[in-house]
Design an enzyme around this catalytic site. Structure first.
Site, PDB file in Angstrom:
ATOM      1  N   CYS A 123       6.058 -19.685 -13.359  1.00  0.00           N
ATOM      2  CA  CYS A 123       6.233 -20.499 -12.864  1.00  0.00           C
ATOM      3  C   CYS A 123       7.648 -20.508 -13.016  1.00  0.00           C
ATOM      4  CB  CYS A 123       6.107 -22.158 -13.216  1.00  0.00           C
ATOM      5  SG  CYS A 123       7.143 -23.597 -11.519  1.00  0.00           S
ATOM      6  N   CYS A 128       5.339 -25.633 -13.150  1.00  0.00           N
ATOM      7  CA  CYS A 128       3.747 -24.958 -12.601  1.00  0.00           C
ATOM      8  C   CYS A 128       2.706 -24.764 -12.670  1.00  0.00           C
ATOM      9  CB  CYS A 128       3.841 -25.572 -11.173  1.00  0.00           C
ATOM     10  SG  CYS A 128       5.878 -26.467 -10.670  1.00  0.00           S
TER      11      CYS A 128
END
Lengths: 224, 112
Positions: A123, A128
């Site tokens: 990410c 994420c």
């Protein structure tokens, strides 16, 4: 954390320095930011915008998620081609069919490693991660060196994990977002034809499902 | 590209592909307040008070200097406070008063 003045500067390894020094108090005194967390939470509870029970339940949810969930999904996909097809078609739906709830508004795309393609997750913008199936990400996943380099020089980065990908194998890097998360379906290692689902799942590590290492079978000497 | 153009094109979170030195496989178990902060983020998202993308942008809005000085969950709680101010859900005064109240709880009581 056993030492109280440690830990508050983790997460800043990605930057050049981490020189804030607020945390030198005794164990009894929370840090400025911990006090802020308590204050924000209590104010929102007083306003009835959230409840204390919701926070408690979410902590339990977080504690219940770990890479063993993803490992079971991977092992299942290795053994059941129909499930594997469903998993690759819609990762979230296939995991939900297995009883894994998605507590966040995220989709899950499962990317499969083959003899010609190796997948790596990152990410670049933040952290994420497929939390419903893997739990929370390790710190290195959230820090600058990994995020900066994964999309630029994945082979060199993987080599630092001890993972050498042959030049004729394509590396695909998937960059996660707030709403789209990925999970690597690693290659099933050779020599596991007789393994059942539980035995296979025991081989599958968090890092293999991020794509930084392969799944391996412990050599005979390592086995109890 | 001069320095300001580079900063304009790469907001603080946008570091994919930038040069970066040494990689270390670091990790640590979450401290209790960090886990509570994470749970708070999820509950805020659940109620659509602050969603995940708002949180990410809120961290970015702290600016490069703050991002460099704060740890991961310190950034989150600082971003939450700012976003809640922006949304007029809380005011800075309210938060300051509550923080003083919380801090007072942890002070050693002064027995007569």
């Amino acid at each position: 954390m056993s030492t109280h003045d440690h830990g508050h500067d983790h997460g800043t390894h990605d930057d050049h320095e981490s020189n804030h020094t607020a945390i030198t108090s005794t164990d009894a005194l929370p840090s400025y930011y911990e006090i802020m967390e308590i204050a924000v939470r209590e104010l929102l509870i007083e306003r009835q915008l959230i409840t204390a029970g919701e926070i408690r339940r979410q902590i339990e949810v977080l504690d219940s998620r770990n890479p063993a969930l993803g490992a079971k999904i991977v092992a299942r996909a290795w053994l059941d081609s129909e499930f594997r097809a469903r998993l690759l078609a819609n990762g979230r739906a296939a995991c939900e069919d297995e009883g894994i709830t998605f507590y966040d508004d995220t989709q899950l795309i499962v990317v499969e490693n083959t003899d010609t393609v190796h997948n790596l997750l990152v990410c670049t913008l933040c952290s994420c991660y497929p939390r419903p199936v893997l739990g929370l990400p390790p710190d290195w996943y959230k820090l600058k060196p990994y995020r900066a380099r994964a999309v630029k020089e994945p082979r060199a980065l993987l080599a630092e994990f001890g993972t050498v990908i042959p030049d004729d194998v394509e590396i695909r890097v998937s960059d996660s977002t707030a709403v789209v998360r990925y999970l690597v379906l690693p290659k099933r290692p050779a020599g596991t034809d007789d393994f059942d689902e539980e035995q296979l799942a025991a081989l599958v590590t968090r890092d293999a499902m991020i794509g930084v290492v392969p799944v391996t079978v412990p050599s005979a000497g390592d086995q109890p | 590209m001069n320095q300001s153009e580079l900063l304009l094109k790469h907001l603080p979170n946008d570091i994919g592909g930038l040069a970066s030195d040494g990689f270390q496989r670091v990790d640590h178990p979450l401290e209790p307040w960090e886990k509570r902060c994470h749970a708070l983020a999820d509950v805020l998202d659940y109620h659509k008070l602050i969603n995940t993308e708002e949180k990410r942008r809120g961290v970015e809005a702290l600016g490069g200097e703050m991002i460099g000085k704060l740890s991961y969950y310190q950034r989150w709680i600082a971003a939450f406070a700012h976003i809640l101010f922006e949304k007029a859900i809380l005011t800075p005064d309210e938060l300051a008063r509550k923080m003083a109240e919380v801090e007072a709880r942890f002070q050693p009581s002064e027995e007569p």
